[in-house]
Design an enzyme around this catalytic site. Structure first.
Site, short mmCIF file in Angstrom:
data_model
loop_
_atom_site.label_atom_id
_atom_site.label_comp_id
_atom_site.label_asym_id
_atom_site.label_seq_id
_atom_site.Cartn_x
_atom_site.Cartn_y
_atom_site.Cartn_z
N ASP A 207 0.83 -1.20 0.00
CA ASP A 207 0.00 0.00 0.00
C ASP A 207 0.88 1.26 0.00
O ASP A 207 1.85 1.34 0.76
CB ASP A 207 -0.85 -0.04 1.28
CG ASP A 207 -1.92 1.03 1.34
OD1 ASP A 207 -2.85 0.96 0.53
OD2 ASP A 207 -1.82 1.93 2.21
N GLU A 277 1.74 -0.56 -5.02
CA GLU A 277 0.76 0.48 -5.30
C GLU A 277 1.53 1.79 -5.27
O GLU A 277 1.77 2.37 -4.22
CB GLU A 277 -0.36 0.53 -4.25
CG GLU A 277 -1.45 1.51 -4.66
CD GLU A 277 -2.10 2.33 -3.54
OE1 GLU A 277 -3.18 2.89 -3.76
OE2 GLU A 277 -1.52 2.44 -2.44
C1 GLC Z 1 -4.15 3.13 -0.52
C2 GLC Z 1 -5.38 2.27 -0.43
C3 GLC Z 1 -6.52 3.14 0.01
C4 GLC Z 1 -6.20 3.69 1.38
C5 GLC Z 1 -4.88 4.43 1.35
C6 GLC Z 1 -4.38 4.69 2.75
O1 GLC Z 1 -4.23 4.09 -1.50
O2 GLC Z 1 -5.61 1.62 -1.64
O3 GLC Z 1 -7.74 2.44 0.05
O4 GLC Z 1 -7.20 4.58 1.80
O5 GLC Z 1 -3.86 3.67 0.72
O6 GLC Z 1 -3.92 3.51 3.35
#
Ligand code: GLC
Ligand code: CA
Length: 552
Positions: A207, A277
């Site tokens: 994440d 991500e």
């Molecule tokens: C990422 C996740 C999202 C979350 C954010 C904070 O972007 O995909 O859903 O709110 O991180 O952890």
């Protein structure tokens, strides 16, 4: 290079709160997933990525973790996690879990310790505490703005009862950022990785992988409102994909962290993977996340953000294949996830959106749903013909649209609260799945409620209804996935073929020729064997917003 499973895998994202509820409390859980594994086998996916199910007060739906090595009671127990991993493995499905290293929950014992510790203490040094600016430190330490709205800093009350230092949170105030220059933080996460690897998971989706390191000195963002947002259509969180000049995104030192993790994973048998991500532009920078000694895959958000138009699609496909190949990584493809407007709605948004990206109360003229779905099906049929690894988000195989008109009192996303109702945030793509007609929650729960209300028309998308309908979106996905496997398109090679129209794409991948009509005018196809088509056609005329795979 020998082909590894993740080079061409189709990975299905489960958002556990909304997948299937086993115990009737209205919230999906791990046992609910395990009970539905055969439906996923039938769909034809290779792996699951399961969004966070760890101990958490659920202020950001589990992306606020209070204990990384335990399951939250609303989702079940560690034994349920073991059963899910085992049940998936028995069916040849791999399992990727979601690791949230940028921040913890404010309920994490380390943060609770930091709150009562003194400024300058070792406990505070695990997070990013700073003195404020201005008289009595009453102003935040810098001008950074939270992705969910409002300042990126919250002030704490010190032991003497007075307002004191501020702590940094890129997201909600309940999600304090760790200080990743602190060796204690690094070693905590190495332990977390080992914990889940030892339990048999096949990898981690990381994440906010571009956020862990902040520029030293935490300088102000320069002219925050002139940040370019890239070529997007309608993702919900524009600020998340800002360029490198932003002092909290994409700092070079993050890569050392992932090299250390990669070494750890390589010490385990079975090809475990890391997927980033990382919302960074341009693609050439994203490729740094998947160099041979770093992560295995990164989400291709540039693809997700490309509008439904032939030329931009051809360009992003070419540059994705070239860029990822240059570092020896597979390209990935994705159209939907739990953070963006579902593509069965998003690809048809054509207006100048006063919300910037995303949907909110001020959004006008939503697209006609059946036309939007036709376009989404065509987009998926294009995506699944491309070489590389593809991600699907639960519910897209049912053709679910964004649930835009939820009652205000039901909304849960912190974005809604932190922007005082200006942005709806992400609840609309997180509404619990419909499994069957006829029950209160369309088979999602044995109880009467779901944590977000399901729209009245949800039953028309129910999996059971679609299963035996040859024209359904579910049937289309199953056919695409089985052909993709049979024809080995994921490890194939893409070769463009000429077509004298600007809104049409034609390419060959191995034994398939793929024709994509992004325009309005139908096109005449050569008479040949049709493998699969995203919408019905007659007399060899392919409608607008349609894709067909022909036998080469
Ligand atoms: C990422 C996740 C999202 C979350 C954010 C904070 O972007 O995909 O859903 O709110 O991180 O952890
Ligand atoms: Ca439940």
């Amino acid at each position: 290079m020998q082909t590894q499973w993740w080079h061409d895998a189709v990975i299905y994202q489960i958002y556990p709160r909304s997948f299937a509820d086993s115990n009737g409390d209205g919230i999906g859980d791990l046992a609910g997933i395990t009970a539905r594994l055969d439906d996923l086998v039938e769909l034809g996916i290779d792996a699951l990525w399961v969004s966070p199910f760890f101990r958490s007060p659920q202020r950001d739906a589990g992306y606020d973790v209070a204990d990384y090595c335990d399951v939250d009671p609303i989702f079940g127990t560690l034994a349920d996690a073991d059963a899910l991993i085992e049940g998936a493995h028995d069916r040849g499905i791999r399992v990727i879990v979601d690791l949230v290293p940028n921040h913890s929950s404010s309920d994490h014992p380390w943060f609770q310790e930091a709150l009562i510790a003194a400024p300058g203490s070792a406990a505070r040094a695990r997070y990013i505490f700073r003195d404020g600016r201005g008289e009595d430190g009453a102003l935040p330490p810098n001008n950074w703005q939270s992705i969910f709205g409002g300042p990126m800093w919250t002030r704490v009350i010190e032991a003497d009862g007075q307002p004191g230092q501020w702590y940094l949170h890129i997201f909600d105030s309940s999600q304090p950022d760790f200080d990743w220059t602190n060796p204690e933080v690094r070693s905590l996460f190495l332990d977390v990785l080992r914990f889940w690897l030892d339990r048999g998971v096949d990898g981690f989706r990381v994440d906010v992988a571009h956020g862990l390191i902040k520029e030293p000195g935490l300088p102000d963002v320069i002219e925050p409102d002139t940040i370019s947002l890239g070529a997007g259509t309608a993702t919900l969180e524009p600020e998340i994909s800002a360029p490198s000049s932003v002092p909290y995104w994409g700092q070079d030192e993050v890569h050392e962290i992932y090299r250390e993790w990669r070494e750890l994973l390589d010490g385990y048998p079975g090809n475990r993977i890391l997927v980033a991500e990382a919302w960074v532009d341009p693609l050439s920078r994203l490729a740094d996340w998947v160099r041979p000694d770093e992560m295995h895959q990164a989400f291709n958000f540039a693809y997700l953000e490309t509008p439904w138009a032939a030329r931009p699609l051809a360009e992003i496909i070419d540059s994705s294949l070239a860029t990822f190949t240059s570092v020896g990584a597979p390209s990935t493809w994705v159209l939907s996830n739990h953070d963006v407007v579902r593509h069965a709605t998003r690809l048809a948004l054509s207006f100048d959106n006063p919300q910037g990206h995303g949907i909110g109360p001020a959004t006008p003229n939503l697209p006609d749903q059946s036309a939007a779905l036709r376009r989404a099906r065509a987009a998926t049929a294009l995506m699944l013909a491309l070489p590389g690894s593809a991600y699907l988000y639960q519910g897209e195989e049912l053709g679910l649209p964004e649930a835009i008109h939820l009652p205000d009192h039901a909304r849960q996303d912190p974005t809604w609260f932190r922007t005082n109702g200006e942005r709806y945030g992400r609840d609309g793509c997180r509404v619990p799945l419909p499994w069957s007609m006829g029950s209160r929650t369309y088979g999602f729960s044995p109880g009467d409620n779901s944590w977000l209300p399901q729209p009245d028309h949800w039953g028309t998308f129910a999996r059971d209804e679609q299963r035996n309908d040859t024209d359904s979106t579910l049937t289309l996905y199953r056919r695409l996935l089985s052909l993709r496997k049979e024809l080995q398109l994921g490890t194939g090679r893409l070769q463009w073929l000429d077509y004298p129209r600007d809104d049409v794409l034609v390419f060959r991948n191995g034994r398939a020729v793929v024709v994509v009509n992004t325009g309005r005018e139908p096109i005449r196809l050569p008479e040949s064997e049709v493998l699969v088509a995203s919408s019905a056609f007659e007399d060899w005329m392919l409608r607008g917003d349609s894709t067909v795979w022909l036998r080469a």
